[in-house]
Scaffold this active site. Sequence first.
Site: not given
Length: 443
Positions: A366-367, A298-299
């Site tokens: 705005c963080e 499952e790559p």
Amino acid sequence: MGKGVLTARNFAADGGARTNATSAEVFTRDTEGLRCEGVALSTIADDAGTPCFVYSSAAIRSQYERLYSAVKQVDARLHYSVKANSSIAVLSLLRELGAGLDIVSGGELYRALQAGYNGRDIVFSGVGKTEREIEEALRAQVLMFNVESEQELHVIQDVATRLDLIAPVALRVNPEVLVDTPHPYTRTGEKGMKFGIPFDEALAVAKVASSLANLQLLGLDMHVGSQISQFAPYEVGLQRLLHLRREIERETEARLEYLDIGGGLAVTYDVERSVDVERFGEVIAALVGGSGLKIILEPGRFLVGNAGVLLTRVLYRKRSGGKEFIITDAGMTDLLRPSHYNAFHRIEAVNPTGKTTIADVVGPICESGDFLALDRQVDDAQPGDLLVVRSAGAYGFVMSSNYNSRPRAPEVLVDGDRYAVVTRRESYEDLIRNEIHRPDWRS
Ligand SMILES: *Cc1c(COP(=O)(O)O)cnc(C)c1O
């Protein structure tokens, strides 16, 4: 879009390898600056705007072929993990190469079917499948459910009974191996994680599965984490699963057909040594070669991670508190990995200025956690200059959000000397599409 430009719809019919470049070679430089295959990134920026994700078809093909040839000595199929990059254009490209899919939600099932996959191409993983999702997957006749708990078995049994169907299931077992990944959030196969059935309960759960009339226990599954560059977790995990298989076949009627060894193969973001895929294939073959089981991989990241870049334009420069800032039009809403995983992504100028600086490359959100790189030696790019954030093909666009009411970026697929916008940039109207201006109050 000009003549000869691909769209997502005609892509499938029109595909076929046009170049054989590897992911290392697809982003190259000439007088026009950085290119993706045969297309200048500045051309794409002018056409599609910034920020914008750009993916190379050749790089995806080359990674697929590399991994597939490494494991084809065993009876294996690559089931691409849709969550890494779920663009229908990318799914279509991988379908042409022969990939199956690994999905973790009803939404991913919907995308898979839209991209032309059949249920038989799909395994359904995930720790919290809802009844509705289980019903949709049963109706689509998925190859199997990777079941993560005993309760889930009972829910699948109930839904299958109601629909009068037999549900093919595999047990996702937590092999309880120690995994070394760059960030704890990408480890999944250690004791005490929410994923999988605890190893010492797996036999009991297998007995439950084989006693339920509408279930057919077909396989075992593990997924030990992401960005793994060592083979020991796979080896130890596989040995444990093979041991468990013998116990299950001794103590129940079940005869297993599939062994799903999950995803997690690492890609190079910085200077890490790249995974020796050929050696990986040998390790897998040595363990499972004589087992008679069909192998599923499952790559996700491995197939698409280095095939993509995030193209962004510098908006402003400033100095504050003795530090240099490069403010770009892409931020954490476009590429969350730096702030969420403290992930490293290389940043390069499309047309280098010839000078470098040490700066924080930050977005407009705005963080304070909104950054693409901190304290990094980068090109001394000025307002209007284009930068690329490398290795943005996996867990990039799919983790993007509308925070700060920012429309999500477009996705562009390059194939040789042509390119196509395969996901349009969102509009302001898209942002409020599901909002109800005059709420229909009820009581
Ligand atoms: C995320 C995930 C994958 C893919 O992981 P990569 O690190 O991108 O290869 C495979 N299987 C499962 C069950 C997953 O949750």
